[in-house]
Design an enzyme around this catalytic site. Structure first.
Site, mmCIF file in Angstrom:
data_model
loop_
_atom_site.group_PDB
_atom_site.id
_atom_site.type_symbol
_atom_site.label_atom_id
_atom_site.label_comp_id
_atom_site.label_asym_id
_atom_site.label_seq_id
_atom_site.Cartn_x
_atom_site.Cartn_y
_atom_site.Cartn_z
ATOM 1 N N ASN A 75 -4.945 -8.922 6.267
ATOM 2 C CA ASN A 75 -4.394 -9.007 7.628
ATOM 3 C C ASN A 75 -5.363 -9.715 8.571
ATOM 4 O O ASN A 75 -4.953 -10.528 9.396
ATOM 5 C CB ASN A 75 -4.066 -7.605 8.159
ATOM 6 C CG ASN A 75 -2.712 -7.149 7.651
ATOM 7 O OD1 ASN A 75 -1.677 -7.582 8.150
ATOM 8 N ND2 ASN A 75 -2.701 -6.322 6.623
ATOM 9 N N CYS B 299 0.817 -1.210 0.000
ATOM 10 C CA CYS B 299 0.000 0.000 0.000
ATOM 11 C C CYS B 299 0.857 1.270 0.000
ATOM 12 O O CYS B 299 0.399 2.339 -0.416
ATOM 13 C CB CYS B 299 -0.910 0.030 1.235
ATOM 14 S SG CYS B 299 -1.643 -1.558 1.611
ATOM 15 N N TRP C 59 -23.388 19.687 13.261
ATOM 16 C CA TRP C 59 -23.918 18.430 12.716
ATOM 17 C C TRP C 59 -22.808 17.809 11.873
ATOM 18 O O TRP C 59 -22.400 18.392 10.869
ATOM 19 C CB TRP C 59 -25.135 18.672 11.816
ATOM 20 C CG TRP C 59 -26.405 18.918 12.582
ATOM 21 C CD1 TRP C 59 -26.945 20.128 12.899
ATOM 22 C CD2 TRP C 59 -27.282 17.926 13.125
ATOM 23 N NE1 TRP C 59 -28.097 19.967 13.612
ATOM 24 C CE2 TRP C 59 -28.336 18.614 13.768
ATOM 25 C CE3 TRP C 59 -27.293 16.533 13.160
ATOM 26 C CZ2 TRP C 59 -29.379 17.954 14.416
ATOM 27 C CZ3 TRP C 59 -28.329 15.876 13.792
ATOM 28 C CH2 TRP C 59 -29.359 16.581 14.420
HETATM 29 P P1 FAD Z 1 0.282 -10.262 -1.191
HETATM 30 O O1 FAD Z 1 0.609 -9.043 -0.449
HETATM 31 O O2 FAD Z 1 0.117 -10.166 -2.664
HETATM 32 O O3 FAD Z 1 1.389 -11.350 -0.857
HETATM 33 C C1 FAD Z 1 1.398 -12.594 -1.468
HETATM 34 C C2 FAD Z 1 2.828 -13.066 -1.512
HETATM 35 O O4 FAD Z 1 2.838 -14.404 -2.022
HETATM 36 C C3 FAD Z 1 3.692 -12.248 -2.449
HETATM 37 O O5 FAD Z 1 4.814 -11.765 -1.724
HETATM 38 C C4 FAD Z 1 4.096 -13.228 -3.550
HETATM 39 O O6 FAD Z 1 5.422 -13.021 -3.994
HETATM 40 C C5 FAD Z 1 3.966 -14.575 -2.864
HETATM 41 N N1 FAD Z 1 3.652 -15.682 -3.753
HETATM 42 C C6 FAD Z 1 2.680 -15.730 -4.694
HETATM 43 N N2 FAD Z 1 2.652 -16.949 -5.285
HETATM 44 C C7 FAD Z 1 3.633 -17.670 -4.699
HETATM 45 C C8 FAD Z 1 4.092 -19.006 -4.864
HETATM 46 N N3 FAD Z 1 3.516 -19.813 -5.744
HETATM 47 N N4 FAD Z 1 5.122 -19.428 -4.096
HETATM 48 C C9 FAD Z 1 5.692 -18.602 -3.170
HETATM 49 N N5 FAD Z 1 5.289 -17.327 -2.981
HETATM 50 C C10 FAD Z 1 4.267 -16.886 -3.719
HETATM 51 N N6 FAD Z 1 -4.928 -2.388 0.442
HETATM 52 C C11 FAD Z 1 -5.515 -1.615 1.392
HETATM 53 O O7 FAD Z 1 -6.277 -2.133 2.222
HETATM 54 N N7 FAD Z 1 -5.278 -0.270 1.447
HETATM 55 C C12 FAD Z 1 -4.438 0.352 0.576
HETATM 56 O O8 FAD Z 1 -4.217 1.570 0.663
HETATM 57 C C13 FAD Z 1 -3.824 -0.435 -0.442
HETATM 58 N N8 FAD Z 1 -2.993 0.149 -1.335
HETATM 59 C C14 FAD Z 1 -2.367 -0.635 -2.280
HETATM 60 C C15 FAD Z 1 -1.528 -0.023 -3.188
HETATM 61 C C16 FAD Z 1 -0.900 -0.784 -4.155
HETATM 62 C C17 FAD Z 1 0.009 -0.110 -5.148
HETATM 63 C C18 FAD Z 1 -1.105 -2.188 -4.207
HETATM 64 C C19 FAD Z 1 -0.427 -3.028 -5.247
HETATM 65 C C20 FAD Z 1 -1.945 -2.801 -3.287
HETATM 66 C C21 FAD Z 1 -2.589 -2.034 -2.320
HETATM 67 N N9 FAD Z 1 -3.469 -2.610 -1.388
HETATM 68 C C22 FAD Z 1 -4.093 -1.826 -0.453
HETATM 69 C C23 FAD Z 1 -3.755 -4.055 -1.436
HETATM 70 C C24 FAD Z 1 -2.896 -4.806 -0.444
HETATM 71 O O9 FAD Z 1 -1.553 -4.510 -0.662
HETATM 72 C C25 FAD Z 1 -3.148 -6.300 -0.617
HETATM 73 O O10 FAD Z 1 -4.521 -6.532 -0.426
HETATM 74 C C26 FAD Z 1 -2.361 -7.128 0.382
HETATM 75 O O11 FAD Z 1 -0.990 -6.966 0.181
HETATM 76 C C27 FAD Z 1 -2.724 -8.597 0.217
HETATM 77 O O12 FAD Z 1 -1.952 -9.364 1.068
HETATM 78 P P2 FAD Z 1 -1.731 -10.904 0.770
HETATM 79 O O13 FAD Z 1 -0.787 -11.404 1.813
HETATM 80 O O14 FAD Z 1 -3.020 -11.589 0.585
HETATM 81 O O15 FAD Z 1 -1.047 -10.945 -0.660
#
Ligand code: FAD
Length: 448
Positions: A308, A45, A437
């Site tokens: 999270n 983010c 308000w």
């Molecule tokens: P990810 O953060 O995508 O992590 C998944 C991880 O799994 C990655 O590191 C990847 O490398 C790894 N992975 C994938 N496949 C494999 C595999 N086969 N083997 C091993 N590793 C693997 N959300 C908000 O709520 N507020 C915000 O302001 C916001 N701003 C954002 C701005 C940007 C530019 C972006 C891109 C996203 C933003 N988000 C925001 C969204 C938020 O970042 C994601 O929802 C969050 O990071 C998701 O977490 P996650 O752990 O599910 O997945």
């Protein structure tokens, strides 16, 4: 109560929240995390603000590094390791060691898939040219930052007017680029209603963004492998840097050929405890489904807030607890320069699709008492069920102090409150914070 070795795929928000929770509850359990990138627990983010130079070092976006997980939490984090297959019968995952270009099988007793989502990258001509980026992992943000440092682009094109497109438009304007943004929809922020989105579009144009709506991307032109322009169905625009903000899709390919079921938009099906259709295999974060608290059906929302919470709930259940993730309202918040933007619940478009009869109020008020320095405009839209006044959704566009007011509306929706209940709330007031308000209450008054 340990259920043996836990393997986690994906080392960011959902995966590391879960792994950390399991470690706190089960100090002796074997936990292995495979992460295909270089980083763990990073704030994706924050990437637009790092690219803009507001955050001086990408390390500031990292909450905890792999070595800290290994040394302080005894979690065996292996970066540059990609899981490429799951064998649910033998309870093993196939892993590619990217650095050594070798593969091996690792056994698990329980598995958590937390692989996130990836930017949509349609097969347009020229899309693989240098200078065209999608944002997902921290590495993608570092790549954009380094590209800008090396090439000093002056003309940027953003494809897609969702929150990533909007945040990147701000970042690139801050870097003195000429910024053009295209969206095929008639509005930016398609999760909001057009009347609210139009306020954002107007401000973006006033701030210098060349904003073109109702325009479809056609192809990219490149010279010597590097992007030079973007073609839409209506024009060609020079581009030295392109950011794709065309939405994301769940990284659920690991389930292909396994009995692990997928559902909404291809996300991994989970129950409220975040277990998949295969016992002992769990999924959390952007790769997994959620439950929509108003629509009362499965949904898919890729946000850090959800990831999270998913991670924590999965971690609790993986370590012998018994907790359900109740669901989401679709709450989101962002900003473009000084304009704050937020939304929750159902938009008019979603309500029309669902057939629920509704009424709306859209008001313009002030963020502080009109006479107090810094008082500025805030627009609030509130949507309630027609027959009983129950709050179904809200959207806010306004200046400093506006957007977080959405949390009052989310709370009202979650508690099943009506517009009258919002009017009755004993909300706080003093001139530096609000008119007497609160603008959310002013909108609610129009609905009773
Ligand atoms: P990810 O953060 O995508 O992590 C998944 C991880 O799994 C990655 O590191 C990847 O490398 C790894 N992975 C994938 N496949 C494999 C595999 N086969 N083997 C091993 N590793 C693997 N959300 C908000 O709520 N507020 C915000 O302001 C916001 N701003 C954002 C701005 C940007 C530019 C972006 C891109 C996203 C933003 N988000 C925001 C969204 C938020 O970042 C994601 O929802 C969050 O990071 C998701 O977490 P996650 O752990 O599910 O997945």
């Amino acid at each position: 109560m340990s259920k043996g070795k836990l393997v986690v795929v994906g080392g960011d928000a959902a995966g590391m929240s879960a792994a950390s929770k399991v470690r706190r509850e089960q100090p002796d359990r074997e936990i292995v995390v495979f992460e295909r990138g270089n980083h763990t627990s990073y704030a994706a983010c924050g990437m637009p603000y790092f690219i803009a130079g507001q955050v001086s070092d990408s390390d500031q976006l990292i909450a905890r590094k792999p070595a800290v997980f290994r040394e302080k939490q005894n979690i065996d984090v292996r970066t540059r390791h990609e899981v490429i297959n799951i064998d649910v019968d033998s309870k093993k995952v196939e892993v590619r060691n990217i650095k050594e270009d070798s593969t091996f099988w690792e056994s698990y007793d329980e598995l958590l898939i937390a692989t996130g989502a990836s930017p949509i990258r349609p097969d347009f001509e020229g899309i693989d040219s240098d200078g065209i980026f999608g944002l997902s992992t921290l590495q993608t943000g570092i790549d954009v930052f380094k590209y800008i440092e090396k090439h000093s682009p002056k003309k940027a094109v953003i494809v897609g007017g969702g929150y990533i497109g909007i945040e990147m438009a701000e970042a690139l304007l801050d870097l003195d680029m000429e910024v053009t943004l295209f969206d095929m929809a008639p509005q930016v922020m398609t999760t909001m209603d057009k009347d609210m989105a139009d306020l954002i579009a107007e401000y973006m144009r006033e701030s210098g963004v060349n904003l073109f709506l109702n325009e479809k991307l056609d192809s990219f032109e490149a010279k010597n492998g590097t992007v030079t322009s973007v073609l839409t169905d209506q024009r060609e625009v020079e581009a030295e840097l392109v950011i794709l903000g065309m939405g994301v899709k769940p990284n659920a390919a690991l389930t292909d050929g396994t009995p692990i079921e997928t559902g909404v938009k291809g996300a991994i099906k989970v129950d409220k405890k975040l277990q998949t259709s295969v016992p002992g295999i769990w999924a959390a974060g952007d790769c997994a489904e959620s439950y929509h608290l108003i629509k009362k059906e499965k949904t898919w929302i890729a946000l850090g807030t959800v990831a999270n919470k998913h991670g924590l709930v999965a971690g609790i259940n993986l370590s012998g607890g018994d907790l359900e993730f109740p669901g989401v309202c679709g709450t989101a918040i962002t900003k473009f320069k000084d304009l704050e933007i937020s939304r929750t619940g159902l938009s008019e478009k979603e309500l029309e699709e669902s057939g629920i009869k509704y009424k709306t109020a859209m008001i313009e008020s002030r963020t502080r008492s009109g006479y107090y320095p810094g008082s500025d405009k805030i627009n609030v839209k509130l949507i309630a069920e027609e027959n009983n006044g129950k709050i179904l959704g809200g959207q806010i566009v306004g200046f400093a102090g506006s957007a977080k007011r959405i949390d009052t509306i989310v709370t009202a929706i979650t508690a099943g409150m009506t517009a009258q209940n919002i009017v009755d709330l004993d909300l706080s007031y003093a001139p530096p914070f609000s008119p007497v308000w609160d603008p959310v209450q002013t909108a609610a008054r129009r609905l009773v």
